[in-house]
Design a protein around this motif. Structure first.
Motif, PDB file in Angstrom:
ATOM      1  N   LYS A  57      38.705  43.973  50.581  1.00 30.35           N
ATOM      2  CA  LYS A  57      40.065  43.692  50.098  1.00 30.35           C
ATOM      3  C   LYS A  57      40.085  43.156  48.663  1.00 30.35           C
ATOM      4  CE  LYS A  57      42.098  42.943  54.664  1.00 30.35           C
ATOM      5  NZ  LYS A  57      42.918  42.061  55.509  1.00 30.35           N
ATOM      6  N   ALA A  58      38.968  43.332  47.949  1.00 25.39           N
ATOM      7  CA  ALA A  58      38.963  42.945  46.532  1.00 25.39           C
ATOM      8  C   ALA A  58      39.940  43.841  45.777  1.00 25.39           C
ATOM      9  CB  ALA A  58      37.564  43.081  45.946  1.00 25.39           C
ATOM     10  N   GLY A  59      40.760  43.240  44.909  1.00 22.29           N
ATOM     11  CA  GLY A  59      41.779  43.993  44.184  1.00 22.29           C
ATOM     12  C   GLY A  59      43.104  44.001  44.913  1.00 22.29           C
ATOM     13  N   GLU A  60      43.111  43.591  46.184  1.00 29.49           N
ATOM     14  CA  GLU A  60      44.360  43.542  46.954  1.00 29.49           C
ATOM     15  C   GLU A  60      44.866  42.105  47.056  1.00 29.49           C
ATOM     16  OE1 GLU A  60      43.921  45.431  50.744  1.00 29.49           O
ATOM     17  OE2 GLU A  60      42.701  47.061  49.944  1.00 29.49           O
ATOM     18  N   THR A  61      44.052  41.236  47.636  1.00 28.37           N
ATOM     19  CA  THR A  61      44.468  39.841  47.820  1.00 28.37           C
ATOM     20  C   THR A  61      43.757  38.896  46.860  1.00 28.37           C
ATOM     21  OG1 THR A  61      42.802  39.569  49.547  1.00 28.37           O
ATOM     22  CG2 THR A  61      45.014  40.238  50.247  1.00 28.37           C
ATOM     23  N   TYR A  62      42.709  39.386  46.200  1.00 28.49           N
ATOM     24  CA  TYR A  62      41.982  38.592  45.211  1.00 28.49           C
ATOM     25  C   TYR A  62      41.275  39.541  44.253  1.00 28.49           C
ATOM     26  CZ  TYR A  62      37.839  39.706  48.002  1.00 28.49           C
ATOM     27  OH  TYR A  62      36.847  40.372  48.667  1.00 28.49           O
ATOM     28  N   GLU A  63      40.815  39.029  43.116  1.00 29.60           N
ATOM     29  CA  GLU A  63      40.076  39.843  42.157  1.00 29.60           C
ATOM     30  C   GLU A  63      38.745  39.177  41.835  1.00 29.60           C
ATOM     31  OE1 GLU A  63      42.068  40.216  38.443  1.00 29.60           O
ATOM     32  OE2 GLU A  63      42.516  38.069  38.254  1.00 29.60           O
ATOM     33  N   LEU A  64      37.762  40.008  41.455  1.00 26.81           N
ATOM     34  CA  LEU A  64      36.440  39.512  41.102  1.00 26.81           C
ATOM     35  C   LEU A  64      36.404  39.151  39.625  1.00 26.81           C
ATOM     36  CD1 LEU A  64      34.220  42.178  42.945  1.00 26.81           C
ATOM     37  CD2 LEU A  64      35.004  39.968  43.814  1.00 26.81           C
ATOM     38  N   LEU A  65      35.851  37.995  39.305  1.00 24.96           N
ATOM     39  CA  LEU A  65      35.715  37.566  37.918  1.00 24.96           C
ATOM     40  C   LEU A  65      34.270  37.785  37.491  1.00 24.96           C
ATOM     41  CD1 LEU A  65      37.742  34.220  38.085  1.00 24.96           C
ATOM     42  CD2 LEU A  65      38.555  36.495  37.419  1.00 24.96           C
TER      43      LEU A  65
ATOM     44  N   ALA B 197      16.615  33.227  47.261  1.00 22.74           N
ATOM     45  CA  ALA B 197      17.539  34.083  46.499  1.00 22.74           C
ATOM     46  C   ALA B 197      18.914  33.430  46.543  1.00 22.74           C
ATOM     47  CB  ALA B 197      17.593  35.484  47.095  1.00 22.74           C
ATOM     48  N   ILE B 198      19.565  33.351  45.391  1.00 18.20           N
ATOM     49  CA  ILE B 198      20.911  32.767  45.320  1.00 18.20           C
ATOM     50  C   ILE B 198      21.817  33.753  44.592  1.00 18.20           C
ATOM     51  CG2 ILE B 198      22.323  30.839  44.525  1.00 18.20           C
ATOM     52  CD1 ILE B 198      19.823  29.112  44.511  1.00 18.20           C
ATOM     53  N   PHE B 199      22.921  34.110  45.234  1.00 17.24           N
ATOM     54  CA  PHE B 199      23.902  35.023  44.647  1.00 17.24           C
ATOM     55  C   PHE B 199      25.218  34.255  44.481  1.00 17.24           C
ATOM     56  CE2 PHE B 199      20.954  37.612  47.096  1.00 17.24           C
ATOM     57  CZ  PHE B 199      20.599  38.595  46.185  1.00 17.24           C
ATOM     58  N   THR B 200      25.832  34.412  43.318  1.00 16.13           N
ATOM     59  CA  THR B 200      27.074  33.687  43.023  1.00 16.13           C
ATOM     60  C   THR B 200      28.123  34.659  42.505  1.00 16.13           C
ATOM     61  OG1 THR B 200      25.768  31.740  42.404  1.00 16.13           O
ATOM     62  CG2 THR B 200      28.083  31.760  41.752  1.00 16.13           C
ATOM     63  N   GLN B 201      29.332  34.547  43.043  1.00 11.73           N
ATOM     64  CA  GLN B 201      30.431  35.413  42.608  1.00 11.73           C
ATOM     65  C   GLN B 201      31.705  34.579  42.447  1.00 11.73           C
ATOM     66  OE1 GLN B 201      30.753  38.934  41.899  1.00 11.73           O
ATOM     67  NE2 GLN B 201      32.652  38.052  41.114  1.00 11.73           N
ATOM     68  N   LYS B 202      32.334  34.664  41.266  1.00 11.78           N
ATOM     69  CA  LYS B 202      33.609  33.986  41.042  1.00 11.78           C
ATOM     70  C   LYS B 202      34.759  34.919  41.402  1.00 11.78           C
ATOM     71  CE  LYS B 202      32.040  30.862  37.372  1.00 11.78           C
ATOM     72  NZ  LYS B 202      32.240  30.428  35.970  1.00 11.78           N
ATOM     73  N   ILE B 203      35.798  34.342  42.029  1.00 13.35           N
ATOM     74  CA  ILE B 203      36.975  35.137  42.408  1.00 13.35           C
ATOM     75  C   ILE B 203      38.243  34.398  41.981  1.00 13.35           C
ATOM     76  CG2 ILE B 203      35.794  36.132  44.416  1.00 13.35           C
ATOM     77  CD1 ILE B 203      37.615  34.241  46.121  1.00 13.35           C
ATOM     78  N   ARG B 204      39.348  35.137  41.870  1.00  9.99           N
ATOM     79  CA  ARG B 204      40.667  34.548  41.603  1.00  9.99           C
ATOM     80  C   ARG B 204      41.646  35.114  42.617  1.00  9.99           C
ATOM     81  NH1 ARG B 204      42.091  34.797  35.657  1.00  9.99           N
ATOM     82  NH2 ARG B 204      40.805  32.913  35.726  1.00  9.99           N
ATOM     83  N   LEU B 205      42.350  34.227  43.310  1.00 12.38           N
ATOM     84  CA  LEU B 205      43.289  34.651  44.336  1.00 12.38           C
ATOM     85  C   LEU B 205      44.519  35.302  43.718  1.00 12.38           C
ATOM     86  CD1 LEU B 205      43.261  31.636  46.844  1.00 12.38           C
ATOM     87  CD2 LEU B 205      41.858  33.705  46.852  1.00 12.38           C
ATOM     88  N   LEU B 206      44.943  36.418  44.280  1.00  7.92           N
ATOM     89  CA  LEU B 206      46.205  37.067  43.909  1.00  7.92           C
ATOM     90  C   LEU B 206      47.294  36.708  44.895  1.00  7.92           C
ATOM     91  CD1 LEU B 206      44.792  40.626  43.047  1.00  7.92           C
ATOM     92  CD2 LEU B 206      45.281  38.738  41.460  1.00  7.92           C
TER      93      LEU B 206
END
Length: 655
Positions: free
Chosen positions: A73-81, A108-117
């Motif tokens: 649901k990326a791009g629908e309810t939130y977007e990836l930064l 292993a460490i994975f990090t992803q920033k998001i912004r809520l729409l």
């Protein structure tokens, strides 16, 4: 050639997809860091077991598969930064893929920033595909949920709905006298199966000796050891050591399969019954067969052989002899590779412990390959009796090519049976085998030739003898096709008799009245007051067909099955989808959830949950009120099976 190696490597890694359990060599934890009211940072941390590694998202193309995130649901309810960032990685050059590969060791460490729409969103679901690798790579596909509560993510507990709980409960039986299930009898079981596979591997090794990649190397290698040693005894010891290392190398090739086997107890059944894997086996064996026909040659990279040869020359001593054995394995691959492929295929078709079977087969292959080097070193005068290399070795390769095609057809038949496509019915299968053996006969008698055949020469007595044998096999199969012979010698390979082009009255083995639903069979057994023979079987199960065609067909055994028992045959590899109302989720005691969507998944789970077994054939005698009458049996001989049926019948009559 590199692409062939990559394909085979990925193919065997692909097998492990079908046997994942909870014992993952990496343990994941999650965290959500709140930046402001709309922005969050999702963190996925993995602690990797020592010796294992995970590939980066950014590892080089042409190498191992990279890790990959799918944000639902990326791009629908939130977007990836930005992109998903990674912790520190390791870069190493891969000799197999010839590229630099990037991977994680230890953690292993994975990090992803998001912004809520959408401010109401409180959970982010992602899918993570990665490979966890040691000697082999195990592809893993996992789902993770991040709860946006401003702190550590709360993982949603997986559960099943009430309907699934009811159907799961119905799948578990209230068995009586369960103690009898602990003593499973398999009189022609693991021990004899291992010797059988060892013998099959030994035969494959003997055949490999007769090929042009191996045969000419026997006198050269033996002469090297005997002439380049100051003492004759030293040369003999070195040759024996060389033979030992050949056996060791082929045994070591089977070790990755022990990793596969430990992943899931049902992996053999999964491999043997998966439609697409069977089609893959079919295509690989066709590919192997045409290499034997001389249309192309399978070779490992020459750099491998050169490096091993250089190492043996520089190092010398015991380690140098080891590298000489490795060089032989690499140089002879164009002939031994397809034979080893046939051994792998036959092992998959053989019921039992796939890893142990393959180790036994590989060891047998290595022993046969090493034997002449040891014997001729002990008795060098025998070298004079060796036949000269020549066109007869090309004939051996062509014969192997036809045998590979015949075996390939078995895998296509498995896919057809499991998929219930109705394409390769018994008569069609046998007709193709007749054509293959007729073509082999014509080739052996010189009617047609292949590209790598030498000048036409007078047929040898050996070639004529094999030609007559091939003609005999084709006639034998033709008689079976016409219904004159029962083809007992081939039992287990052609599709069952009821899988026929002509309409049959019954789709049960030997026309015995059987039930393919457990509850229906139990209800009928209560009605007629007869004991139950519960038959866990499979469409692609070779030993199941052998039991039906060689044991069940015995007149007195057939009579007992047909008249005194109610037969319930449950096919654990049946890919037919269940009606929507019968599909459900089954939750194991460990919490793992299995989606039951096909008939085979239902009965496979039914077998493992109630009888703690995953192999086929697996036979259980019980009363209609679910009391076990005797120990279960598996693949066995007629006499043992007859006594077992009679014992169960006597116990039932006593009750």
């Amino acid at each position: 050639m590199k692409h062939i190696i990559v394909f085979i490597s990925l193919f065997f890694s692909f097998l492990s997809l079908f046997g994942q359990d909870d014992d993952n060599p990496v343990k994941w934890s999650q965290e959500v860091r709140k930046i402001n009211d709309t922005d969050y940072e999702l963190v996925l941390k993995g602690d990797i077991y020592e010796g294992w590694h995970i590939y980066s998202q950014f590892t080089s193309e042409g190498g191992s598969l990279p890790s990959e995130f799918t944000y639902k649901k990326a791009g629908e309810t939130y977007e990836l930064l930005g992109e998903t960032t990674e912790s520190e990685t390791v870069v190493e050059y891969s000799d197999i893929f010839e590229v630099d590969e990037t991977f994680f060791k230890g953690s292993a460490i994975f990090t992803q920033k998001i912004r809520l729409l959408d401010p109401s969103v409180n959970q982010i679901d992602i899918n993570f595909f990665y490979q966890i690798c040691k000697e082999v790579c195990i592809p893993v596909d996992e789902d993770f949920s991040f709860v946006l509560d401003g702190g550590v993510a709360v993982t949603e507990n997986k559960t099943i709905d009430e309907r699934s709980k009811q159907l799961s409960s119905a799948l578990k039986l209230d068995l009586k006298n369960k103690e009898a299930l602990k003593d499973v009898k398999e009189d022609i079981g693991t021990g004899s199966s291992l010797w059988m596979v060892f013998g099959l591997g030994f035969l494959g090794g003997l055949i490999a000796l007769l090929t042009p990649c191996v045969f000419p190397m026997i006198p050269l290698t033996v002469s090297f050891f005997t002439k380049h040693s100051k003492q004759k005894s030293k040369g003999v010891v070195n040759a024996l050591l060389y033979g030992f290392f050949i056996v060791l190398i082929y045994f070591l090739l089977s070790l990755p399969f022990h990793v596969f086997d430990s992943v899931d107890s049902q992996i053999l059944n999964t491999i043997a019954t998966n439609i697409w894997l069977n089609i893959a086996f079919f295509l690989i064996f066709v590919f192997f067969s045409f290499s034997f026909f001389g249309y192309y040659e399978l070779t490992l990279p020459s750099s491998w052989a050169n490096k091993m040869d250089a190492a043996s020359s520089k190092i010398g001593g015991v380690i140098g002899i080891f590298f000489m054995a490795v060089t032989l394995a690499i140089v002879s691959f164009s002939c031994t590779g397809p034979i080893l492929g046939g051994l792998l295929g036959s092992t998959v078709l053989e019921e039992g412990d796939v890893a142990m079977n393959l180790s036994a087969g590989m060891t047998g292959f290595g022993v046969a390959l090493a034997l002449p080097f040891a014997l001729f070193a002990l008795f060098p005068a025998w070298l004079n009796s060796l036949p000269k290399s020549g066109g007869w070795m090309t004939t051996v390769k062509v014969v192997l090519g036809f045998l590979e095609l015949a075996l390939a057809l078995k895998f296509l038949s498995n896919a057809d049976l499991v998929g219930n496509w109705g394409i390769l019915k018994r008569e069609i299968f046998l007709a193709i085998w007749v054509v293959l053996y007729v073509l082999l006969t014509l080739y052996l008698f010189g009617i047609f030739r292949f590209p790598h055949d030498g000048p036409k020469a007078k047929l040898s007595m050996g070639r004529k003898a094999v030609g007559l044998l091939s003609m005999g096999v084709s006639i034998y199969i033709l008689l079976g096709l016409l219904g004159v012979s029962n083809l007992k010698l081939l039992s287990g390979f052609p599709p069952p008799a009821f899988y026929s082009v002509s309409e049959t009255e019954s789709d049960c083995p030997l026309g015995i009245n059987c039930f393919k639903d457990f509850e229906e069979g139990v209800a009928y057994a209560k009605k007629v007051d007869k004991p139950i023979l519960l038959d866990f079987t499979g469409w692609a199960c070779v030993n199941c067909r052998k039991m039906e065609e060689n044991v069940w067909s015995e007149p007195d055994i057939y009579s007992i099955l047909n008249e005194d028992y109610v037969l319930i045959s449950l096919y654990v590899d049946d890919r037919k989808e269940l009606p929507e109302t019968e599909k459900f989720d089954f939750q194991y005691d460990s919490g793992r959830i299995k989606h039951i969507e096909t008939v085979g998944q239902k009965w496979g789970t039914f077998q493992s949950v109630n009888f703690n077994a995953a192999s086929q054939p697996f036979y259980v005698l019980m009363t209609p009120d679910l009391e076990i009458l005797s120990h279960p049996v598996q693949y066995t001989d007629s006499e043992t099976y007859r006594k077992w049926l009679q014992f169960g019948l006597a116990r039932y009559k006593e009750k």
